[in-house]
Design a protein around this motif. Structure first.
Motif, PDB file in Angstrom:
ATOM      1  N   UNK A  19       0.867  -1.174   0.000  1.00 42.79           N
ATOM      2  CA  UNK A  19       0.000   0.000   0.000  1.00 42.79           C
ATOM      3  C   UNK A  19       0.902   1.222   0.000  1.00 42.79           C
ATOM      4  N   UNK A  20       0.373   2.350  -0.459  1.00 46.58           N
ATOM      5  CA  UNK A  20       1.163   3.583  -0.412  1.00 46.58           C
ATOM      6  C   UNK A  20       0.561   4.517   0.626  1.00 46.58           C
ATOM      7  N   UNK A 136      -3.924   3.617  -1.886  1.00 46.83           N
ATOM      8  CA  UNK A 136      -3.156   4.726  -1.342  1.00 46.83           C
ATOM      9  C   UNK A 136      -3.905   5.397  -0.205  1.00 46.83           C
ATOM     10  N   UNK A 137      -3.198   5.733   0.865  1.00 46.00           N
ATOM     11  CA  UNK A 137      -3.802   6.353   2.042  1.00 46.00           C
ATOM     12  C   UNK A 137      -3.072   7.647   2.383  1.00 46.00           C
ATOM     13  N   UNK A 138      -3.825   8.607   2.910  1.00 46.47           N
ATOM     14  CA  UNK A 138      -3.237   9.831   3.438  1.00 46.47           C
ATOM     15  C   UNK A 138      -3.555   9.929   4.921  1.00 46.47           C
ATOM     16  N   UNK A 139      -2.501  10.092   5.737  1.00 45.17           N
ATOM     17  CA  UNK A 139      -2.667  10.319   7.167  1.00 45.17           C
ATOM     18  C   UNK A 139      -2.544  11.811   7.432  1.00 45.17           C
ATOM     19  N   UNK A 140      -3.528  12.370   8.116  1.00 47.00           N
ATOM     20  CA  UNK A 140      -3.517  13.773   8.505  1.00 47.00           C
ATOM     21  C   UNK A 140      -3.163  13.851   9.983  1.00 47.00           C
ATOM     22  N   UNK A 170      -8.503   6.922   2.721  1.00 49.40           N
ATOM     23  CA  UNK A 170      -8.064   6.278   1.482  1.00 49.40           C
ATOM     24  C   UNK A 170      -8.282   7.281   0.362  1.00 49.40           C
ATOM     25  N   UNK A 171      -7.314   7.422  -0.526  1.00 50.73           N
ATOM     26  CA  UNK A 171      -7.458   8.441  -1.563  1.00 50.73           C
ATOM     27  C   UNK A 171      -7.336   7.905  -2.980  1.00 50.73           C
ATOM     28  N   UNK A 211      -2.994   3.286  -7.666  1.00 50.07           N
ATOM     29  CA  UNK A 211      -2.916   4.739  -7.573  1.00 50.07           C
ATOM     30  C   UNK A 211      -3.899   5.467  -8.462  1.00 50.07           C
ATOM     31  N   UNK A 212      -5.090   4.893  -8.677  1.00 49.60           N
ATOM     32  CA  UNK A 212      -6.082   5.492  -9.569  1.00 49.60           C
ATOM     33  C   UNK A 212      -7.100   6.301  -8.771  1.00 49.60           C
ATOM     34  N   UNK A 213      -7.375   7.512  -9.222  1.00 54.83           N
ATOM     35  CA  UNK A 213      -8.437   8.307  -8.619  1.00 54.83           C
ATOM     36  C   UNK A 213      -9.791   7.666  -8.914  1.00 54.83           C
ATOM     37  N   UNK A 214     -10.793   8.017  -8.109  1.00 52.26           N
ATOM     38  CA  UNK A 214     -12.138   7.522  -8.379  1.00 52.26           C
ATOM     39  C   UNK A 214     -12.589   7.991  -9.756  1.00 52.26           C
ATOM     40  N   UNK A 215     -13.218   7.093 -10.511  1.00 54.05           N
ATOM     41  CA  UNK A 215     -13.666   7.448 -11.852  1.00 54.05           C
ATOM     42  C   UNK A 215     -13.907   6.208 -12.685  1.00 54.05           C
TER      43      UNK A 215
END
Length: 253
Positions: A19-20, A136-140, A170-171, A211-215
Motif C-alpha cells: 500500500x502507499x 493509497x492512504x493519506x494520514x492527517x 483512502x485516496x 494509484x487510480x483516482x475515483x472514476x
C-alpha cells in the motif's frame, strides 16, 4: 477488438502486496505568535509488540525542516511523506522525530521549547489501521498546539507535551485482473488525466493498476508484437476510493 466487460470489487490482498501512504502535518489555531518545530524524520511501526524501540522504519520524508505550526491552519498543511510503499496489512504507530530547533514566540519574544521525549524517542501516534493491498492512504496529523505547550509554573520553562490527532483517508483505488494466454508479455495501460498509467502481467497473467483516482477508466491490453495477437480495449471500468476493482478474465486472440 473492443469489449465491454463486467467487474466486481475485490479487497483481498496477497502476502507480497503493498500500500502507499502519504503523511500531512496540520494544526489547530492557538494563542501564540508562532510555534516553530523542526521535523527531521517520520517513521512507522507496523506490528504492535512490547519492544517499544525496535521495528521502526523510516518513510524517507521529502519535506523535513522547521515549520511554523500556526501557518498550517485553515486547510493548509505540509506534505511530509509522499506515496511511500509499505507492506499491506497492520499499521500500528507513526512517529515524528524532532530536531532541537523548536521555539515558541509569545508577545514578540522567542522562547526555546523543551522537547526531550520528541528528540529522544519521537512523538508517537497510535493509528491501529489495516491497509488494504494496492490502495493509497493519506494520514492527517493534526498538531493540537494549544493543548501541547505547557508553561511550567515559576521555573520559566516552556515544555512541548504533544497532543496529536491522527485521521486517515483512502485516496485512491486500483484495477486488477487476469489476461490469457499466459507465457507472453502483455502491457495494460489506462489514462489518468494527461498521464498514462501502465503495468505488465506476471507469469500467471495477473496485473494490478494502482494509484487510480475515483472514476471510470478504459483499459488497453497490448500483447507483445511477436505473439501475433491483437490488442483489446476494456471500456467502463469503475474505480472507487479504497477498493480494488477486479475485472473478468480477458482472453486475447
Amino acid at each position: 477488438m473492443l469489449i465491454a466487460i463486467g467487474c466486481d470489487k475485490d479487497d483481498n490482498s496477497s502476502n507480497n502486496a503493498t500500500s502507499s501512504i502519504s503523511i500531512k502535518l496540520m494544526d489547530d489555531p492557538a494563542d501564540f505568535d508562532n510555534v516553530f518545530v523542526e521535523v527531521v524524520d517520520v517513521m512507522v511501526k507496523r506490528i504492535e509488540d512490547n519492544d517499544d524501540e525496535n521495528g521502526w522504519e523510516s518513510l524517507n520524508p521529502i519535506n523535513t525542516g522547521v515549520y511554523d505550526l500556526l501557518e498550517l491552519t485553515g486547510g493548509l498543511n505540509v506534505l511530509l511523506v509522499d506515496d511511500f510503499q509499505i507492506p499491506s496489512g497492520e499499521l500500528n504507530q507513526i512517529r515524528l522525530i524532532l530536531g532541537d530547533d523548536n521555539t515558541v514566540v509569545i508577545d514578540g519574544e522567542t522562547f526555546s521549547l523543551n522537547t526531550p521525549s520528541a528528540q529522544q524517542s519521537g512523538l508517537k501516534i497510535k493509528v491501529n489501521e489495516t491497509l488494504e493491498a494496492n490502495i493509497g492512504y493519506t494520514f492527517l496529523l493534526d498538531f493540537m498546539v494549544d493543548e501541547s505547550i505547557v508553561i511550567a509554573g515559576n521555573s520559566g520553562n516552556i515544555n512541548l507535551k504533544p497532543v496529536i490527532r491522527a485521521s486517515i483517508e483512502a485516496n485512491t483505488g486500483a484495477i486488477s485482473g487476469q489476461v490469457l494466454p499466459t507465457g507472453i508479455q502483455v502491457e495494460v495501460t489506462t489514462e489518468v488525466g494527461t498521464e498514462i498509467v501502465s503495468t505488465y502481467t506476471d507469469e500467471d497473467g495477473n496485473f494490478v493498476l494502482v494509484g487510480l483516482d475515483a472514476g471510470v477508466y478504459d483499459l488497453t491490453i497490448t500483447p507483445e508484437e511477436a505473439s501475433g495477437l491483437s490488442p483489446v480495449i476494456i471500456e467502463g471500468v469503475e474505480v472507487t476510493v479504497g477498493n480494488t476493482t477486479t475485472i473478468e478474465t480477458v482472453t486475447i486472440e
